[in-house]
Design an enzyme around this catalytic site. Structure first.
Site, PDB file in Angstrom:
ATOM      1  N   THR A 273      -4.819  10.697  -0.328  1.00 58.00           N
ATOM      2  CA  THR A 273      -5.885  10.453   0.462  1.00 58.00           C
ATOM      3  C   THR A 273      -6.913  11.417   1.073  1.00 58.00           C
ATOM      4  O   THR A 273      -6.079  12.333   1.740  1.00 58.00           O
ATOM      5  CB  THR A 273      -6.079   9.251   0.445  1.00 58.00           C
TER       6      THR A 273
ATOM      7  N   TYR B 192     -14.443   5.812   8.671  1.00 59.54           N
ATOM      8  CA  TYR B 192     -13.167   5.956   7.788  1.00 59.54           C
ATOM      9  C   TYR B 192     -13.937   5.607   6.440  1.00 59.54           C
ATOM     10  O   TYR B 192     -14.771   4.254   6.160  1.00 59.54           O
ATOM     11  CB  TYR B 192     -12.426   5.894   7.826  1.00 59.54           C
TER      12      TYR B 192
ATOM     13  N   HIS C  38       0.710  -1.143  -0.379  1.00 62.14           N
ATOM     14  CA  HIS C  38      -0.150  -0.152  -0.334  1.00 62.14           C
ATOM     15  C   HIS C  38       0.548   1.256   0.385  1.00 62.14           C
ATOM     16  O   HIS C  38       0.221   2.291  -0.247  1.00 62.14           O
ATOM     17  CB  HIS C  38      -0.807   0.214   1.067  1.00 62.14           C
TER      18      HIS C  38
END
Length: 772
Positions: free
Chosen positions: A602, A589, A473
C-alpha cells in the site's frame, strides 16, 4: 477416546508372551492415501514451477523451436550460423548416448533450440517488464486514450495472451521505484500546507530543506542500494516495523472485519452455512495451491502482484517479546473450532478426499450438540491473543511450550484457519439503523475471547446462519481477503446451494470420526494472565463506537454524472463532513495499493489538499455561486485523482519517508524532520473496499447480492476510522469508528455529517436522487 484410536495406524499390548501388535487396515489406508495426496501436491507444485518459470513460453513452444531447427537442418539450411557444429564438437565422443553422428547432431540441435527458446523467453519477459513500467495510461482522461497508449496496450496483450497462472507475471512485474528526495519533500510540504499556518509552515519548510540538503543524500544512497538488491524496498520493513514489532493488542488496533451478504439469506441453519463456506474455502485453497486462480488485472491487461495470497491459509502470527513472527505452513488438513468455551479440531479430509459440505455440516452440528463444559481456564483462553503481545509471548513460553498444552496450541496454530461458532444472531435489518453497527461490533472484537486474533483469519458463524471474518493484517491487505470472500460467497450461493429445508446438499457419512476435543492443563497462574489480557481487550472493545449505515439516495451510477471518480467524490465529502464535525481540517490517510509492482502493498494518499480545503471553506461560507463551487469541486477532484495515481505508480510520500526513517535508525542518524513527520497523527483514516474482483455472478442480474464491506478501529484516540464500499450503482456502505473516551469524536454524528455532505455535493450538480 474413539477419535484418538482412529488416529493411529497400529496399537500394541505388552503380554507375558511378548508384544502383541494389532494393525488397523482402515487407518493404514488413510495414511497411504494421505501420502499419495501429499506427493500429488508436490508434483503439481513442480509442474507449476516449471510452467511459471518459462512463461510466456510453454513446452509446446519449445517443441516448435526444436522442430524448426531440425527441419531447417534437413533442408540444408543452417539457421544457427555454425553454432550447432560448435556444440557438436564439444560433446564427448565414442561411447554412451553420443555414439552415432545422427544422435550427436540431434542432441546439438536440441541444445541450440533450448538456448534460443530460453533467450526468447528472457527477451519477452524483459520486454513485458519494460512495458509494465509504463503508467502513462493512468493519467489519461477517460475516452481520450493516446495512440502511444493504444500501441502499448496491444503489445501487452500480445505478450501476455497465453493463459497465465496465478504467479506467471511475478518476475515480469517492475520493482517499486525509489522517488527522488526533492520530489518527495515537495509533495510532503504541499500536503501539509492547508493544515499549518504561515509560521508553522515556514518552520516545517526549514526542517525539510535542512533534511534534504544534509541528511537525506546519505540515507537515499542506502535506500537505492536496497531497491537494487531487494524485491521491494518497502514491503519487508513495512511488515516488520508497522505490524510485527507493534506491541499493542491486535484487537481493534490492527485486525479488521468483513461482512456477509446482508440483503439476502441462503439458510438459517448455522452448521449448514458453515459446511458450504468451509468447503468453498478449501476449494479456493486448492486452486491457490495449483495456481489456477487468474491474476487480478487492471483494465483487463495490467497484472497485479499476487504474492500476498501465498499466506492466506495455514498462517498464524506467533507472539514474541520484541517482535512477532508469521508462521506459514505449506499445508494443513484441519480447522480449529471454538464453541461455548471449548476448542475442537475438525479434519477437512477423509484420506485424500475433501469432505463434502454435508459431511462438514454434520461435523459442525456435532460440536453444537456437544454438552461438555469447558475445562478450567479454557473458556477465555483466546483472550491471550487479544491482549498485549509481550504478555502473550511470556505466557506462551511459560505455559504452552510442552505437554498437552503445546499439542492443543499446535492444533490451533497449524490449522488452515480458525472457526468461531457464536451463540448470538446479529443481522442487518434496513428498518433498524443500529442492527448493522451491532453486527460490525460482533465481527470486530466479539466478546474478546471467542476469536483467535493471531490466525490469518477467523471465520465467524452466528446462530442465524450469518457469517463474517475477523482478519489479521500483517500477512496481507484487505483486497486479498476480499478476493477469497467473493469466491466463497459466490460459490456458496450459485454453485453449492441448499435443500428446501436449508441443509447442505447430499447425504452425510455417519461413520466419520467425531471432531476431536482439544485438551488443556491451564494452571492458576496462567488463568490470571488470561484474565488480565481479557480485561485489557475488553477495555479496548468497550471504548470503540462503531456506526455502520447504508447510504441509499445514490451510488456510483449518479456520481459519474458529476464527471468525477466515485472515490474522489466520497473523499471530498469526507473532508466537508469532518470540517462540519470538528471545525478544522486534519491529516487524512487513504490507503491505495502499489500491486502493479512486485511485492507491492500500500501507499498513502493524503486526501486533505489545498484544493479540497478551498472547496470545503467555500461550501461552509455559503456565499459562492453554484458555478464557482462546481469549479472548486472539479479542481479538488482532479487533484485527488492525480495524487491517487501518483501513489499507485510509486510516487507517493509516506512509504519513502518511512523507509528513510528506518535507514536513519539503522545508521544512528538523528533527523528532527523525519521524527516529526512519522509522529504526526492520522485523525481521519479512510479506506475504500474493493469489490467484484471476480465475476462470480452478474451484479445487475442479482442486485441484492451485496456484501456490506467491512471496517476497522480508529487509528488515533481522538480520530475517526472510515471504511466505505461503493456497492454498485445505487448504494454506498459506510463503517465509521471512534472512541467513546474522546470528547471530540462521535461516530454517529460524523456519519450524519457524511450523509449530508454527499447530498449537498450532489445538489451542486443537480443530480436527481432516490428517496432515502
Amino acid at each position: 477416546m474413539a477419535e484418538a484410536h482412529q488416529a493411529v495406524a497400529f496399537q500394541f499390548t505388552v503380554t507375558p508372551d511378548g508384544v502383541d501388535f494389532r494393525l488397523s487396515r482402515e487407518a493404514l489406508k488413510h495414511v497411504y492415501l494421505s501420502g499419495i495426496n501429499s506427493w500429488k501436491k508436490r508434483l503439481i507444485r513442480i509442474k507449476n514451477g516449471i510452467l511459471r518459470g518459462v512463461y510466456p513460453g510453454s513446452p509446446s513452444s519449445w517443441l516448435v523451436v526444436v522442430m524448426a531447427t531440425v527441419g531447417s537442418s534437413y533442408c540444408k539450411v543452417d539457421i544457427s550460423m555454425g553454432l550447432i557444429c560448435c556444440i557438436q564438437r564439444c560433446l564427448p565422443e565414442g561411447c554412451g548416448p553420443y555414439r552415432t553422428p545422427q544422435t550427436r547432431a540431434l542432441l546439438s540441435m536440441a541444445i541450440f533450440s533450448t538456448g534460443v527458446w530460453m533467450m526468447g523467453i528472457f527477451f519477452f519477459r524483459q520486454t513485458l517488464k519494460m512495458l509494465l513500467s509504463y503508467h502513462g495510461w493512468m493519467f489519461e482522461m477517460h475516452g481520450q486514450t493516446s495512440h502511444f497508449t493504444k500501441v502499448w496496450a496491444f503489445c501487452v496483450r500480445l505478450l501476455s495472451s497465453r493463459r497465465p497462472m496465478l504467479y506467471s507475471f511475478q518476475t515480469s512485474l517492475p520493482k517499486l521505484p525509489v522517488p527522488s528526495v526533492p520530489a518527495t519533500i515537495h509533495r510532503y510540504l504541499e500536503s501539509v500546507r492547508p493544515l499549518l499556518d504561515d509560521e508553522e509552515y515556514y518552520r516545517m519548510e526549514t526542517l525539510a530543506k535542512e533534511f534534504q540538503d544534509k541528511t537525506a543524500p546519505r540515507l537515499q544512497k542506502y535506500l537505492v542500494l536496497k531497491s537494487w538488491w531487494a524485491t521491494n524496498y518497502v514491503s519487508d520493513w513495512w511488515e516488520e516495523y508497522v505490524y510485527l514489532r507493534s506491541r499493542a493488542p491486535l484487537v481493534v488496533n490492527s485486525n479488521y472485519y468483513v461482512m456477509d451478504f446482508v440483503l439476502i439469506k441462503n439458510t438459517d441453519i448455522q452448521a449448514a452455512r458453515l459446511g458450504n463456506i468451509v468447503h468453498a474455502m478449501i476449494m479456493y485453497r486448492r486452486k491457490l495451491d495449483r495456481e489456477e486462480i487468474k491474476p487480478v488485472m487492471a483494465l483487463g491487461i495490467v497484472p497485479m502482484c499476487s504474492y500476498q495470497m501465498e499466506r492466506m491459509f495455514n498462517t498464524t502470527r506467533i507472539p514474541g517479546k520484541e517482535t512477532d513472527l508469521l508462521q506459514h505452513l505449506s499445508d494443513s488438513r484441519h480447522v480449529a473450532v471454538y464453541h461455548k468455551g471449548r476448542f475442537f479440531k475438525v479434519w477437512l479430509y477423509e484420506g485424500s478426499h475433501l469432505l463434502k459440505p454435508r459431511d462438514l455440516e454434520m461435523q459442525f452440528q456435532r460440536i453444537l450438540d456437544d454438552p461438555s463444559p469447558p475445562q478450567p481456564g479454557e473458556e477465555k483462553l483466546a483472550a491471550l491473543t487479544a491482549g498485549g503481545r509481550v504478555e502473550w509471548a511470556q505466557a506462551r513460553q511459560a505455559f504452552f511450550s510442552s505437554g498437552k498444552n503445546k499439542t492443543a496450541l499446535d492444533a490451533i496454530e497449524r490449522a488452515a484457519f480458525f472457526v468461531a461458532l457464536d451463540e448470538e444472531s446479529p443481522h442487518y435489518d434496513p428498518e433498524d439503523e443500529a442492527s448493522l453497527s451491532l453486527y460490525g461490533k460482533a465481527l470486530l472484537h466479539g466478546n474478546c475471547y471467542n476469536r483467535w486474533f493471531d490466525k490469518s483469519f477467523t471465520l465467524i458463524a452466528f446462530k442465524n446462519g450469518q457469517l463474517g471474518l475477523n482478519t489479521e493484517h500483517a500477512w496481507a491487505d484487505a483486497p486479498i481477503i476480499g478476493h477469497l470472500w467473493e469466491f466463497v460467497l459466490g460459490t456458496d450461493t450459485f454453485h453449492l446451494g441448499y435443500t428446501e429445508t436449508g441443509h447442505c446438499l447430499g447425504k452425510p457419512n455417519p461413520m466419520l470420526a467425531a471432531p476431536q476435543r482439544l485438551q488443556w492443563d491451564i494452571p492458576e497462574q496462567c488463568q490470571a494472565v488470561i484474565e488480565s489480557s481479557y480485561q485489557v481487550a475488553t477495555a479496548l472493545a468497550d471504548d470503540v463506537e462503531l456506526y455502520c449505515f447504508q447510504f441509499l439516495p445514490f451510488g456510483k451510477g449518479l456520481i459519474k454524472k458529476c464527471r468525477t471518480s466515485p472515490d474522489a467524490f466520497v473523499q471530498i465529502a469526507l473532508q466537508l463532513a469532518h470540517f462540519r464535525d470538528r471545525g478544522k481540517f486534519c491529516l487524512t490517510y487513504e490507503a491505495s495499493m502499489t500491486r502493479m509492482f512486485r511485492e507491492g502493498r500500500t501507499e498513502t494518499v493524503r486526501s486533505c489538499t489545498s484544493e479540497s480545503t478551498a472547496f470545503v471553506q467555500a461550501m461552509v461560507k455559503g456565499s459562492h455561486m453554484k458555478a464557482d463551487l462546481q469549479d472548486l469541486f472539479r479542481k479538488a477532484s482532479k487533484k485527488h485523482q492525480n495524487m491517487y495515481r501518483l501513489a499507485m505508480t510509486g510516487a507517493g510520500i509516506d512509504r519513502h519517508l518511512f523507509c528513510l526513517y528506518v535507514v536513519s535508525k539503522y545508521l544512528g542518524v538523528s533527523s528532527p524532520f523525519l521524527a516529526e513527520v512519522l509522529s504526526e497523527p492520522w485523525r481521519l483514516s479512510t479506506s475504500q473496499i474493493a469489490q467484484f474482483q471476480i465475476r462470480m455472478f452478474d451484479p445487475e442480474q442479482y442486485p441484492n447480492h451485496l456484501g456490506a464491506g467491512g471496517g476497522f478501529g480508529p487509528v488515533a484516540d481522538d480520530g475517526y476510522g472510515v471504511s466505505y464500499m461503493i456497492a454498485g450503482e445505487n448504494t454506498i456502505f459506510f463503517h465509521i469508528s471512534s472512541k467513546f473516551s474522546s470528547s471530540e469524536t462521535n461516530a454517529q454524528r460524523f456519519g450524519n455529517h457524511i450523509r449530508q455532505a454527499l447530498l449537498d455535493i450532489a445538489d451542486l450538480f443537480q443530480v436527481p436522487k432516490a428517496h432515502s
